[in-house]
Scaffold this motif. Sequence first.
Motif, mmCIF file in Angstrom:
data_model
loop_
_atom_site.group_PDB
_atom_site.id
_atom_site.type_symbol
_atom_site.label_atom_id
_atom_site.label_comp_id
_atom_site.label_asym_id
_atom_site.label_seq_id
_atom_site.Cartn_x
_atom_site.Cartn_y
_atom_site.Cartn_z
ATOM 1 N N GLU A 74 0.825 -1.214 0.000
ATOM 2 C CA GLU A 74 0.000 0.000 0.000
ATOM 3 C C GLU A 74 0.859 1.264 0.000
ATOM 4 O OE1 GLU A 74 -3.233 0.170 -0.438
ATOM 5 O OE2 GLU A 74 -3.593 -1.976 -0.321
ATOM 6 N N ASN A 75 1.918 1.276 0.814
ATOM 7 C CA ASN A 75 2.804 2.443 0.859
ATOM 8 C C ASN A 75 3.452 2.714 -0.498
ATOM 9 O OD1 ASN A 75 2.266 2.918 3.554
ATOM 10 N ND2 ASN A 75 4.070 1.814 4.281
ATOM 11 N N GLN A 76 3.909 1.662 -1.150
ATOM 12 C CA GLN A 76 4.549 1.834 -2.451
ATOM 13 C C GLN A 76 3.546 2.276 -3.520
ATOM 14 O OE1 GLN A 76 7.921 -1.046 -3.385
ATOM 15 N NE2 GLN A 76 6.688 -2.201 -1.887
ATOM 16 N N VAL A 77 2.342 1.735 -3.468
ATOM 17 C CA VAL A 77 1.308 2.151 -4.432
ATOM 18 C C VAL A 77 1.003 3.634 -4.243
ATOM 19 C CG1 VAL A 77 -1.130 1.885 -5.062
ATOM 20 C CG2 VAL A 77 0.320 -0.141 -4.785
ATOM 21 N N ARG A 78 0.935 4.083 -2.995
ATOM 22 C CA ARG A 78 0.715 5.514 -2.741
ATOM 23 C C ARG A 78 1.883 6.349 -3.253
ATOM 24 N NH1 ARG A 78 -1.700 3.947 1.803
ATOM 25 N NH2 ARG A 78 0.188 3.938 3.066
ATOM 26 N N GLU A 79 3.095 5.878 -2.995
ATOM 27 C CA GLU A 79 4.289 6.636 -3.377
ATOM 28 C C GLU A 79 4.458 6.742 -4.890
ATOM 29 O OE1 GLU A 79 9.148 6.565 -2.795
ATOM 30 O OE2 GLU A 79 7.894 5.286 -1.524
ATOM 31 N N TYR A 80 4.275 5.636 -5.609
ATOM 32 C CA TYR A 80 4.568 5.623 -7.045
ATOM 33 C C TYR A 80 3.345 5.867 -7.913
ATOM 34 C CZ TYR A 80 8.870 3.610 -5.238
ATOM 35 O OH TYR A 80 10.019 3.386 -4.543
ATOM 36 N N GLY A 81 2.152 5.629 -7.384
ATOM 37 C CA GLY A 81 0.903 5.945 -8.071
ATOM 38 C C GLY A 81 0.840 5.489 -9.511
ATOM 39 N N ASP A 82 0.614 6.457 -10.387
ATOM 40 C CA ASP A 82 0.419 6.169 -11.810
ATOM 41 C C ASP A 82 1.687 5.717 -12.529
ATOM 42 O OD1 ASP A 82 -2.252 6.837 -11.559
ATOM 43 O OD2 ASP A 82 -1.956 8.913 -12.205
ATOM 44 N N ALA A 83 2.845 5.831 -11.872
ATOM 45 C CA ALA A 83 4.104 5.419 -12.504
ATOM 46 C C ALA A 83 4.288 3.900 -12.479
ATOM 47 C CB ALA A 83 5.286 6.095 -11.799
ATOM 48 N N ILE A 84 3.422 3.187 -11.785
ATOM 49 C CA ILE A 84 3.559 1.729 -11.685
ATOM 50 C C ILE A 84 3.079 1.071 -12.971
ATOM 51 C CG2 ILE A 84 2.800 -0.354 -10.466
ATOM 52 C CD1 ILE A 84 2.384 1.434 -7.992
ATOM 53 N N ARG A 85 3.899 0.156 -13.474
ATOM 54 C CA ARG A 85 3.487 -0.687 -14.602
ATOM 55 C C ARG A 85 2.928 -1.979 -14.015
ATOM 56 N NH1 ARG A 85 7.825 -2.273 -17.352
ATOM 57 N NH2 ARG A 85 9.299 -1.259 -15.984
ATOM 58 N N TRP A 86 1.630 -2.165 -14.118
ATOM 59 C CA TRP A 86 0.942 -3.277 -13.468
ATOM 60 C C TRP A 86 0.989 -4.570 -14.263
ATOM 61 C CZ3 TRP A 86 -0.700 -3.207 -8.578
ATOM 62 C CH2 TRP A 86 -0.790 -1.966 -7.956
ATOM 63 N N ASN A 87 1.378 -4.503 -15.522
ATOM 64 C CA ASN A 87 1.374 -5.680 -16.388
ATOM 65 C C ASN A 87 -0.020 -6.304 -16.378
ATOM 66 O OD1 ASN A 87 4.094 -5.191 -16.974
ATOM 67 N ND2 ASN A 87 4.743 -6.329 -15.199
ATOM 68 N N LYS A 88 -0.156 -7.565 -16.040
ATOM 69 C CA LYS A 88 -1.466 -8.222 -16.085
ATOM 70 C C LYS A 88 -2.182 -8.201 -14.739
ATOM 71 C CE LYS A 88 0.803 -12.609 -15.255
ATOM 72 N NZ LYS A 88 1.288 -13.830 -15.799
ATOM 73 N N PHE A 89 -1.629 -7.506 -13.747
ATOM 74 C CA PHE A 89 -2.150 -7.555 -12.395
ATOM 75 C C PHE A 89 -2.960 -6.320 -12.020
ATOM 76 C CE2 PHE A 89 1.665 -10.205 -12.248
ATOM 77 C CZ PHE A 89 1.117 -11.375 -11.739
ATOM 78 N N THR A 90 -3.742 -6.473 -10.957
ATOM 79 C CA THR A 90 -4.364 -5.345 -10.271
ATOM 80 C C THR A 90 -3.806 -5.344 -8.849
ATOM 81 O OG1 THR A 90 -6.211 -6.618 -9.355
ATOM 82 C CG2 THR A 90 -6.510 -5.667 -11.577
ATOM 83 N N LYS A 91 -4.017 -4.252 -8.138
ATOM 84 C CA LYS A 91 -3.537 -4.187 -6.759
ATOM 85 C C LYS A 91 -4.178 -5.296 -5.915
ATOM 86 C CE LYS A 91 -4.865 -0.956 -3.901
ATOM 87 N NZ LYS A 91 -5.056 0.294 -3.171
ATOM 88 N N ASP A 92 -5.455 -5.552 -6.127
ATOM 89 C CA ASP A 92 -6.141 -6.598 -5.353
ATOM 90 C C ASP A 92 -5.555 -7.979 -5.634
ATOM 91 O OD1 ASP A 92 -7.788 -4.757 -4.127
ATOM 92 O OD2 ASP A 92 -9.422 -5.018 -5.571
ATOM 93 N N THR A 93 -5.208 -8.232 -6.891
ATOM 94 C CA THR A 93 -4.609 -9.528 -7.248
ATOM 95 C C THR A 93 -3.243 -9.688 -6.590
ATOM 96 O OG1 THR A 93 -5.738 -9.453 -9.372
ATOM 97 C CG2 THR A 93 -3.944 -11.018 -9.177
ATOM 98 N N VAL A 94 -2.432 -8.642 -6.633
ATOM 99 C CA VAL A 94 -1.101 -8.693 -6.009
ATOM 100 C C VAL A 94 -1.239 -8.889 -4.505
ATOM 101 C CG1 VAL A 94 1.012 -7.388 -5.532
ATOM 102 C CG2 VAL A 94 0.002 -7.344 -7.827
ATOM 103 N N ARG A 95 -2.179 -8.175 -3.905
ATOM 104 C CA ARG A 95 -2.388 -8.310 -2.459
ATOM 105 C C ARG A 95 -2.790 -9.750 -2.105
ATOM 106 N NH1 ARG A 95 -5.284 -3.744 -0.731
ATOM 107 N NH2 ARG A 95 -6.785 -4.469 -2.220
ATOM 108 N N LEU A 96 -3.707 -10.319 -2.874
ATOM 109 C CA LEU A 96 -4.202 -11.665 -2.599
ATOM 110 C C LEU A 96 -3.118 -12.732 -2.818
ATOM 111 C CD1 LEU A 96 -6.674 -13.442 -1.903
ATOM 112 C CD2 LEU A 96 -7.123 -13.562 -4.356
#
Length: 187
Positions: free
Chosen positions: A86-108
């Motif tokens: 969560e901290n990294q998602v807040r810090e990097y925001g739109d600069a993240i390349r998610w590829n085939k994932f979503t934040k919820d998928t990565v968390r799970l």
Amino acid sequence: MNWTVRNREGELIEHASLSGLSAFQQCPEQWRQRYIQLSETKDHNIYAIWGTAHHEAVSLNMNQKVESHEDLPTRVVIDSFVGSLENQVREYGDAIRWNKFTKDTVRLIGSGLVAQYHSQVAPTIQPIRAEEEFNVKLDGLPVLLRGIIDIETENCVIDMKTSSRKVLYPKDEWRLQGEIYQLASRK
């Protein structure tokens, strides 16, 4: 031979990191761009962020286990993973390349992997040190070589690696890291 290396801003480069050596080994020009020209930005792909969160969760457990000799509750380690993510998602925001994932998928998926590591691997490790920084002077290298050993046990050092793909054989840069860790730890 005495020589110095300075970055584009004229600052003396006083040490080299293991990640820097690995970058140089893979592509000297990319290394020059990142460490001398200071022009390359850090990669914010989800795999790097995921690996950092995993590393922080395992490190939290290993650091306290040096003294306690007991693993933290699984929930605490999972919460550490999720908090770091969560901290990294807040810090990097739109600069993240998610590829085939979503934040919820990565968390799970990431929470499940951390829990599995915690239940199957962590109980087999008794660290004497965790996240220990070292400096080594190598002949022919005009600066100190600096690194961090993730986990040191009585008999060996352990460097945690995560990967987006199954790795059948150690990568060349991992071998270099291992040799330097052996030199620093004498193990």
